[in-house]
Design a protein around this motif. Structure first.
Motif, PDB file in Angstrom:
ATOM      1  N   LEU A 209       0.920  -1.078   0.084  1.00 53.99           N
ATOM      2  CA  LEU A 209       0.011   0.125  -0.019  1.00 53.99           C
ATOM      3  C   LEU A 209       0.866   1.194  -0.050  1.00 53.99           C
ATOM      4  O   LEU A 209       0.572   2.372  -0.630  1.00 53.99           O
ATOM      5  CB  LEU A 209      -0.828  -0.062   1.236  1.00 53.99           C
ATOM      6  CG  LEU A 209      -1.940  -0.729   1.268  1.00 53.99           C
ATOM      7  CD1 LEU A 209      -2.878  -1.058   2.435  1.00 53.99           C
ATOM      8  CD2 LEU A 209      -3.047  -0.789   0.101  1.00 53.99           C
ATOM      9  N   SER A 210       1.995   1.186   0.625  1.00 53.67           N
ATOM     10  CA  SER A 210       2.746   2.486   0.797  1.00 53.67           C
ATOM     11  C   SER A 210       3.516   2.385  -0.584  1.00 53.67           C
ATOM     12  O   SER A 210       3.586   3.739  -1.205  1.00 53.67           O
ATOM     13  CB  SER A 210       4.066   2.137   1.704  1.00 53.67           C
ATOM     14  OG  SER A 210       3.362   1.975   3.012  1.00 53.67           O
TER      15      SER A 210
ATOM     16  N   GLY B 221       1.234   7.347  -6.509  1.00 53.83           N
ATOM     17  CA  GLY B 221       0.213   8.028  -6.914  1.00 53.83           C
ATOM     18  C   GLY B 221      -0.948   7.235  -7.055  1.00 53.83           C
ATOM     19  O   GLY B 221      -2.210   8.167  -7.395  1.00 53.83           O
ATOM     20  N   ARG B 222      -1.217   6.324  -6.541  1.00 53.86           N
ATOM     21  CA  ARG B 222      -2.370   5.467  -6.417  1.00 53.86           C
ATOM     22  C   ARG B 222      -3.204   6.006  -5.420  1.00 53.86           C
ATOM     23  O   ARG B 222      -2.879   6.222  -4.400  1.00 53.86           O
ATOM     24  CB  ARG B 222      -1.965   4.009  -6.343  1.00 53.86           C
ATOM     25  CG  ARG B 222      -3.217   2.895  -6.027  1.00 53.86           C
ATOM     26  CD  ARG B 222      -3.893   2.488  -7.375  1.00 53.86           C
ATOM     27  NE  ARG B 222      -4.891   1.540  -7.097  1.00 53.86           N
ATOM     28  CZ  ARG B 222      -6.197   1.817  -6.837  1.00 53.86           C
ATOM     29  NH1 ARG B 222      -6.805   2.774  -6.679  1.00 53.86           N
ATOM     30  NH2 ARG B 222      -6.971   0.582  -6.619  1.00 53.86           N
ATOM     31  N   LYS B 223      -4.561   6.078  -5.740  1.00 53.61           N
ATOM     32  CA  LYS B 223      -5.412   6.553  -4.788  1.00 53.61           C
ATOM     33  C   LYS B 223      -6.279   5.724  -4.366  1.00 53.61           C
ATOM     34  O   LYS B 223      -6.673   4.845  -5.192  1.00 53.61           O
ATOM     35  CB  LYS B 223      -6.390   7.817  -5.330  1.00 53.61           C
ATOM     36  CG  LYS B 223      -5.267   9.141  -5.569  1.00 53.61           C
ATOM     37  CD  LYS B 223      -6.080  10.214  -5.923  1.00 53.61           C
ATOM     38  CE  LYS B 223      -5.093  11.467  -6.075  1.00 53.61           C
ATOM     39  NZ  LYS B 223      -5.466  12.686  -6.045  1.00 53.61           N
TER      40      LYS B 223
END
Length: 78
Positions: free
Chosen positions: A20-21, A27-29
């Protein structure tokens, strides 16, 4: 056996957090997208409500859910 199971759970949690980090750094939301209201639809919903239509009927006309119509009607005018 339970110690190995706990170790695997801990490793899985660490791998998930690391993934997730990395995704966030790239840039993944995450989560539900923010939706900006269509001001024309808000005005039309208010106009139709002033004519006495029910929120469910307004939603059918403007192509929105009944909950969205209630949210539009609750918005302050700008």
């Amino acid at each position: 056996m339970s110690a190995f199971a706990q170790l695997e759970r801990d490793q899985l949690a660490e791998r998930t957090k690391a993934g997730l980090s990395v995704a966030a750094a790239n840039g993944r939301k995450f989560g539900r997208p923010d939706i900006t209201p269509d001001h024309d639809a808000v005005k039309r919903a208010r106009h139709l409500r002033g004519q006495g239509l029910a929120p469910a009927d307004i939603g059918k006309i403007i192509g929105a859910s009944r909950a969205t119509v209630y949210r539009y009607l609750a918005m302050e005018e700008k």
